[in-house]
Design an enzyme around this catalytic site. Structure first.
Site, PDB file in Angstrom:
ATOM      1  CG  ASN A 132     -14.782  45.899  69.925  1.00  0.00           C
ATOM      2  OD1 ASN A 132     -14.176  46.416  70.678  1.00  0.00           O
ATOM      3  ND2 ASN A 132     -15.922  45.810  69.566  1.00  0.00           N
ATOM      4  CD1 TRP A 133      -9.598  42.345  72.693  1.00  0.00           C
ATOM      5  CD2 TRP A 133      -7.874  43.497  73.511  1.00  0.00           C
ATOM      6  NE1 TRP A 133      -8.163  41.667  72.596  1.00  0.00           N
ATOM      7  CE2 TRP A 133      -7.258  42.182  73.199  1.00  0.00           C
ATOM      8  CE3 TRP A 133      -6.913  44.586  74.146  1.00  0.00           C
ATOM      9  CZ2 TRP A 133      -5.711  42.138  73.163  1.00  0.00           C
ATOM     10  CZ3 TRP A 133      -5.508  44.357  74.307  1.00  0.00           C
ATOM     11  CH2 TRP A 133      -5.056  42.996  73.464  1.00  0.00           C
ATOM     12  CE  LYS A 134     -17.875  43.842  71.880  1.00  0.00           C
ATOM     13  NZ  LYS A 134     -19.289  43.189  71.800  1.00  0.00           N
ATOM     14  CG  HIS A 194     -19.570  48.548  68.389  1.00  0.00           C
ATOM     15  ND1 HIS A 194     -20.556  47.813  69.485  1.00  0.00           N
ATOM     16  CD2 HIS A 194     -19.041  47.109  67.950  1.00  0.00           C
ATOM     17  CE1 HIS A 194     -20.573  46.422  69.598  1.00  0.00           C
ATOM     18  NE2 HIS A 194     -19.825  46.060  68.932  1.00  0.00           N
ATOM     19  CD  GLU A 247     -21.071  46.261  72.512  1.00  0.00           C
ATOM     20  OE1 GLU A 247     -20.048  46.708  72.819  1.00  0.00           O
ATOM     21  OE2 GLU A 247     -21.390  45.158  72.374  1.00  0.00           O
ATOM     22  CD  GLU A 269     -19.763  44.026  64.984  1.00  0.00           C
ATOM     23  OE1 GLU A 269     -18.954  43.045  65.235  1.00  0.00           O
ATOM     24  OE2 GLU A 269     -20.278  45.015  65.623  1.00  0.00           O
ATOM     25  N   GLY A 283     -22.402  38.965  71.329  1.00  0.00           N
ATOM     26  CA  GLY A 283     -22.292  38.679  72.822  1.00  0.00           C
ATOM     27  C   GLY A 283     -23.174  37.805  73.109  1.00  0.00           C
ATOM     28  CB  SER A 326     -21.882  34.818  68.415  1.00  0.00           C
ATOM     29  OG  SER A 326     -22.717  35.551  69.583  1.00  0.00           O
ATOM     30  N   GLY A 361     -15.545  40.051  69.349  1.00  0.00           N
ATOM     31  CA  GLY A 361     -15.488  40.719  70.569  1.00  0.00           C
ATOM     32  C   GLY A 361     -14.979  39.502  71.719  1.00  0.00           C
ATOM     33  N   GLY A 362     -15.816  38.867  72.315  1.00  0.00           N
ATOM     34  CA  GLY A 362     -15.664  38.104  73.492  1.00  0.00           C
ATOM     35  C   GLY A 362     -14.390  36.809  73.024  1.00  0.00           C
TER      36      GLY A 362
HETATM   37  P1  PGA Z   1     -18.992  39.457  69.844  1.00  0.00           P
HETATM   38  O1  PGA Z   1     -18.661  40.961  69.741  1.00  0.00           O
HETATM   39  O2  PGA Z   1     -17.942  38.554  69.320  1.00  0.00           O
HETATM   40  O3  PGA Z   1     -18.633  39.193  71.569  1.00  0.00           O
HETATM   41  O4  PGA Z   1     -20.456  38.809  69.778  1.00  0.00           O
HETATM   42  C1  PGA Z   1     -18.570  41.363  68.446  1.00  0.00           C
HETATM   43  C2  PGA Z   1     -18.548  42.876  68.257  1.00  0.00           C
HETATM   44  O5  PGA Z   1     -19.322  43.615  69.185  1.00  0.00           O
HETATM   45  O6  PGA Z   1     -18.044  43.367  67.574  1.00  0.00           O
END
Ligand code: PGA
Length: 250
Positions: free
Chosen positions: A9-11, A95, A97, A165, A171, A210, A231-232
């Protein structure tokens, strides 16, 4: 039995140029992987270029969001049929966010899931508790209500993946413990069994929060974990390839 599913997930990261550069490096690193599914969810702006670059590879095109109508006066939105037209196979819906910054409710999320499935795209439906909810022993109540409301009147388990999640792990560098992941996944699988009976076995439950090359192996080998949403650590081609090939990770 389904394949495990590892999704980037590149956000809101990467220009088209950066996305293509990533793929130049990443595609050869994972080209021999065929016993698990790999997905990448770029920004909408990159989706067409990424879709073309991964055509005829083992990587599936995913989207980070979709609106619940196929067209109309909805400034700034992208519809499920438009995503389908670009070759999207999976859409991340709900998600945390999106829930937090864009005020998406369980009702909106349910509409979005239904709209994507109608276009024959699969969804990665995200659920998870906040730190405050966990501290107040509300984790299971929250997961249960997110599942019941998000999947209301949806009778197509083949089209559903769930990503657990925990919001406090996204993050933050704080990864949920093996036992926290295991008990949440067992609980989620019980809930979907109540909804879909034996067909619930078709639903993969991913973990997100994470995930790194260092912790992927222990997460993927945790009981009832059918994949990860990353994500990251998915922004770097080498790191993400190590996550995909987790048996070989440190
Ligand atoms: P993260 O994000 O790996 O940076 O914690 C995961 C996500 O939001 O899907």
């Amino acid at each position: 039995m389904f394949k495990k599913f590892i999704v980037a997930n590149w956000k809101m990261h990467k220009t088209i140029k950066e996305a293509l550069l990533f793929l130049e490096q990443f595609i050869p690193l994972v080209k021999d992987v065929d016993d698990r599914e790999i997905g990448i969810a770029p920004t909408f702006l990159c989706i067409e270029s990424v879709g073309k670059a991964i055509k005829n590879t083992n990587i599936k095109l995913c989207a980070q969001n979709a609106f619940y109508k196929n067209e109309g006066a909805y400034t700034g939105e992208i519809s499920p049929s438009m995503l389908k037209d670009c070759g999207v196979e999976y859409v991340i819906i709900g998600h945390s966010e999106r829930r937090k910054y864009f005020f998406e409710s369980d009702e909106i999320i349910n509409k979005k899931i239904r709209a994507c499935i109608k276009e024959e795209m699969k969804v990665i439906f995200c659920i998870g508790e906040t730190l405050e909810e966990r501290q107040n022993n509300k984790t299971f109540d929250i997961l249960k209500s997110q599942i019941i409301m998000g999947l209301k009147d949806i009778d197509m388990p083949d089209f559903i993946n769930i990503a657990y999640e925990p919001v406090w792990a996204i993050g933050t560098g704080v990864v949920a413990t093996e036992s926290q992941i295991k008990e949440a996944h067992i609980f989620i699988k019980e809930q979907i069994k109540n909804l879909y009976g034996d067909s619930a076995d078709k639903i993969r439950v991913l973990y997100g929060g994470s995930v790194t090359p260092e912790n992927i192996k222990s997460i993927m080998t945790t009981e009832n974990v059918d994949g990860v949403l990353v994500g990251g650590a998915s922004l770097d081609a080498l790191k993400f390839s190590k996550i995909v090939k987790y048996e070989k990770s440190i």
